[in-house]
Design a protein around this motif. Structure first.
Motif, short mmCIF file in Angstrom:
data_model
loop_
_atom_site.label_atom_id
_atom_site.label_comp_id
_atom_site.label_asym_id
_atom_site.label_seq_id
_atom_site.Cartn_x
_atom_site.Cartn_y
_atom_site.Cartn_z
N THR A 1 0.83 -1.21 0.00
CA THR A 1 0.00 0.00 0.00
C THR A 1 0.86 1.25 0.00
O THR A 1 0.64 2.20 -0.76
N VAL A 2 1.89 1.29 0.85
CA VAL A 2 2.78 2.44 0.91
C VAL A 2 3.48 2.63 -0.43
O VAL A 2 3.61 3.76 -0.92
N ALA A 3 3.91 1.53 -1.04
CA ALA A 3 4.59 1.62 -2.33
C ALA A 3 3.67 2.19 -3.40
O ALA A 3 4.09 2.98 -4.26
N MET A 4 2.39 1.80 -3.36
CA MET A 4 1.43 2.32 -4.34
C MET A 4 1.24 3.82 -4.17
O MET A 4 1.25 4.57 -5.16
N TYR A 5 1.07 4.28 -2.94
CA TYR A 5 0.90 5.71 -2.70
C TYR A 5 2.14 6.49 -3.15
O TYR A 5 2.03 7.58 -3.73
N ARG A 6 3.30 5.92 -2.90
CA ARG A 6 4.55 6.60 -3.30
C ARG A 6 4.66 6.65 -4.81
O ARG A 6 5.03 7.69 -5.38
N ARG A 7 4.30 5.57 -5.47
CA ARG A 7 4.40 5.50 -6.92
C ARG A 7 3.41 6.48 -7.58
O ARG A 7 3.72 7.07 -8.62
N ASN A 8 2.25 6.65 -6.96
CA ASN A 8 1.23 7.52 -7.53
C ASN A 8 1.49 9.00 -7.26
O ASN A 8 0.75 9.86 -7.77
N ARG A 9 2.52 9.30 -6.46
CA ARG A 9 2.84 10.69 -6.12
C ARG A 9 4.31 10.97 -6.36
O ARG A 9 5.07 11.21 -5.41
N PRO A 10 4.75 10.93 -7.59
CA PRO A 10 6.17 11.15 -7.88
C PRO A 10 6.59 12.54 -7.41
O PRO A 10 5.89 13.53 -7.63
N ARG B 1 -11.08 9.30 3.95
CA ARG B 1 -11.65 8.85 2.67
C ARG B 1 -12.09 7.39 2.70
O ARG B 1 -13.17 7.04 2.20
N VAL B 2 -11.28 6.52 3.30
CA VAL B 2 -11.66 5.10 3.36
C VAL B 2 -12.91 4.90 4.23
O VAL B 2 -13.85 4.20 3.81
N PRO B 3 -12.98 5.50 5.43
CA PRO B 3 -14.22 5.36 6.20
C PRO B 3 -15.45 5.91 5.49
O PRO B 3 -16.54 5.35 5.60
N ILE B 4 -15.29 7.02 4.75
CA ILE B 4 -16.43 7.58 4.02
C ILE B 4 -16.91 6.61 2.96
O ILE B 4 -18.12 6.40 2.78
N ASN B 5 -15.99 5.98 2.24
CA ASN B 5 -16.37 4.97 1.25
C ASN B 5 -17.07 3.80 1.91
O ASN B 5 -18.04 3.24 1.37
N LYS B 6 -16.62 3.39 3.08
CA LYS B 6 -17.25 2.27 3.79
C LYS B 6 -18.68 2.62 4.19
O LYS B 6 -19.58 1.79 4.10
N PRO C 1 -12.80 7.43 -7.92
CA PRO C 1 -11.46 8.05 -7.99
C PRO C 1 -10.47 7.35 -7.07
O PRO C 1 -10.79 6.97 -5.95
N ARG C 2 -9.25 7.14 -7.58
CA ARG C 2 -8.15 6.52 -6.84
C ARG C 2 -8.61 5.22 -6.15
O ARG C 2 -8.28 4.95 -5.00
N ASP C 3 -9.36 4.43 -6.91
CA ASP C 3 -9.99 3.26 -6.30
C ASP C 3 -8.98 2.17 -5.96
O ASP C 3 -9.19 1.40 -5.01
N ALA C 4 -7.89 2.09 -6.70
CA ALA C 4 -6.89 1.08 -6.37
C ALA C 4 -6.28 1.36 -5.00
O ALA C 4 -6.00 0.43 -4.22
N GLU C 5 -6.08 2.63 -4.68
CA GLU C 5 -5.55 2.99 -3.36
C GLU C 5 -6.56 2.64 -2.27
O GLU C 5 -6.21 2.09 -1.22
N ARG C 6 -7.82 2.97 -2.51
CA ARG C 6 -8.85 2.63 -1.53
C ARG C 6 -8.90 1.13 -1.28
O ARG C 6 -8.93 0.68 -0.13
N ALA C 7 -8.90 0.39 -2.36
CA ALA C 7 -9.02 -1.07 -2.23
C ALA C 7 -7.79 -1.67 -1.54
O ALA C 7 -7.90 -2.73 -0.90
N ALA C 8 -6.64 -1.00 -1.65
CA ALA C 8 -5.42 -1.55 -1.05
C ALA C 8 -5.50 -1.62 0.47
O ALA C 8 -4.79 -2.41 1.10
N TRP C 9 -6.37 -0.83 1.08
CA TRP C 9 -6.49 -0.85 2.54
C TRP C 9 -7.15 -2.12 3.05
O TRP C 9 -7.07 -2.43 4.23
N ARG C 10 -7.78 -2.86 2.18
CA ARG C 10 -8.45 -4.10 2.63
C ARG C 10 -7.49 -5.28 2.58
O ARG C 10 -7.83 -6.38 3.02
N LYS C 11 -6.30 -5.08 2.03
CA LYS C 11 -5.39 -6.23 1.84
C LYS C 11 -4.43 -6.36 3.01
O LYS C 11 -4.13 -5.40 3.69
#
Length: 492
Positions: free
Chosen positions: A349-358, A376-381, A482-492
């Protein structure tokens, strides 16, 4: 900051409420009644006690100026540059500020909006300039702003006293609105409760209560997720204050200490605390009265699903705390490592956030993770859980317009000046600068008013495609997932 003088005002019509007759001021087609008591002053035997009925009065009360504000400390550590404090002395702090459309013969009942301010449960009042309800009344709503007890007075966890007294104040205010809104032209059966930050957290707790429908009909939650904790966890700050004061953590001991001394102890034990980095702080407490269960869990299984909800957050919430305090440059990889351990954030998850914010700094990476984890994650939930229940619509937004002021970006509280259509206020200018886009304020404000009126702010309700209204100040598009891959990464 003290409340400003009102110029160009006429006397507003007298209004008969349950405690007597009040009279306010009429300014530019809006009637304002300020400092209206909804409960007795929380002093003497009422201190650290549930709110008591406001006393009746035979004389006509002048409600042309804001009433007393709850005891609180001004912001410091750089935050005072962006967030102001208004101080009005007096004991009758449990009061309302009401803005209502002047006589409109073609409209009998106006939607009612009840505002619950934020401020980490320790600051804020209905007298802050940005919370002026004139624009809402101008556009056909009765706008009512609540003062409630803050800090140790409202959220201590001490023996011999109820918990969540500040939240009990809000409940008392909402019941007052049901009984009295019609006197101001408001529809008592169309009440929208609206809050930001700690105010939204309070709303989430009430949304989860079995009697929520008795209190309000719709809800707006800005930048505040469901959050209440067991007594064993929330009592820590009260215990720290008791040790600082040299007393026991009891109602009798705290009630014997002056409000200013309690505030000083509060300041000393919370030094360095922020909503994102943690530290001793006041929180809502799960109890046997108002908060019967963890609000997040209750909402996830259907609590409040029959109440239409407008909910969202800002893209860069963290910048309000990280920029003024210099934390943005102080946070390092050790802080991220500690967060990964505490909140079970995966390296992927950290790697994804870093990659998405060069090019992002470590502090910006930490802030993005914290914003999504806490908001954002709690709001989606919440939106997903309410979609499953399919009783009332949920509309989700994200505020992404970036302030040019000292690189605050799309920070926490920035949306307030836009929602209130109050960009010229001192508070809004401090965060957004003098040239913030008025079309964005007009659009957001209109959407909030329309939600209060009809339950539909003007974009699709939450569905399987995850529509989010993005307030960017340009096209203000509806973006799906928006940024759904990042949101979904919190469930892993």
């Amino acid at each position: 900051m003290t409340q400003p003088e009102t110029t160009g005002a006429d006397i507003a019509p007298a209004v008969v409420i349950e405690t007597g007759i009040i009279r306010g001021l009429r300014v530019a087609g809006v009637d304002r009644y300020l400092g209206v008591q909804y409960a007795a002053a929380p002093v003497g035997p009422n201190r650290f006690a549930p709110p008591q009925p406001a006393p009746s009065h035979d004389d006509e009360r002048d409600c042309g100026r804001h009433g007393p504000t709850p005891p609180q400390l001004p912001y410091s550590g750089g935050m005072e540059r962006y967030l102001s404090t208004v101080t009005v002395p007096g004991d009758e702090i449990l009061n309302l500020a009401i803005w209502a459309p002047s006589e409109t013969p073609t409209v009998r009942w106006h939607p009612v909006i009840v505002w619950i301010h934020g401020g980490s449960l320790t600051r804020g009042s209905n007298a802050l300039p940005v919370y002026d309800g004139t624009a809402f009344a101008r556009d056909g709503a009765v706008f009512i702003s609540v003062n409630y007890r803050l800090g140790a007075e409202g959220f201590s966890v001490i023996d011999g006293a109820d918990t969540n007294l500040g939240l009990a104040d809000i409940v008392a205010a909402l019941r007052w609105v049901r009984r009295n809104a019609a006197q101001f032209g408001g529809d008592p059966d169309n009440v929208t409760v609206m809050g930001e930050s700690a105010g939204a957290i309070c709303i989430a707790a009430l949304l989860a209560h079995p009697d929520a429908r008795d209190l309000f009909d719709k809800a707006i939650m800005q930048s505040g997720p469901p959050d209440a904790r067991p007594r064993a966890k929330t009592k820590g700050i009260s215990d720290l204050m008791a040790r600082n004061l040299g007393v026991k953590a009891t109602r009798a001991a705290f009630a014997g200490i002056r409000a200013d001394r309690l505030l000083e102890a509060q300041r000393e034990v919370t030094a360095g605390t922020t909503p994102l980095t943690g530290g001793p702080a006041f929180n809502l407490t799960i109890d046997d009265n108002l908060i019967l269960a963890d609000p997040a869990e209750a909402i996830s299984v259907g609590a409040g699903s029959d109440i239409p909800l407008l909910i969202g957050s800002n893209t860069e919430e963290y910048r309000l705390w990280f920029i003024p305090t210099g934390l943005l440059k102080k946070i390092g990889w050790l802080h991220i490592a500690a967060a990964m351990l505490t909140f079970k954030i995966s390296p992927r998850t950290v790697a994804m956030y870093r990659r998405n914010r060069p090019g992002a700094s470590v502090g910006e990476l930490f802030g993005a993770l914290a914003t999504d984890l806490l908001l954002r994650v709690p709001i989606n939930k919440i939106a997903d859980a309410r979609l499953t229940e399919r009783e009332a619509a949920t509309h989700v937004y994200e505020f992404s317009w970036r302030s040019p002021v000292e690189d605050l970006g799309a920070c926490h509280a920035l949306e307030l000046g836009f929602v209130f259509d109050a960009l010229a206020s001192e508070d809004a200018t401090a965060l957004a600068g003098p040239d913030a886009p008025q079309p964005l304020a007009s659009a957001m404000h209109s959407a909030w008013v329309e939600f209060a009126r009809s339950g539909n702010p003007g974009w699709p309700a939450w569905n399987a495609f995850r529509p989010v209204k993005v307030w960017d100040g340009d096209a203000n598009p509806v973006t799906h997932a928006p940024r759904d891959a990042e949101r979904a990464a919190w469930r892993k």
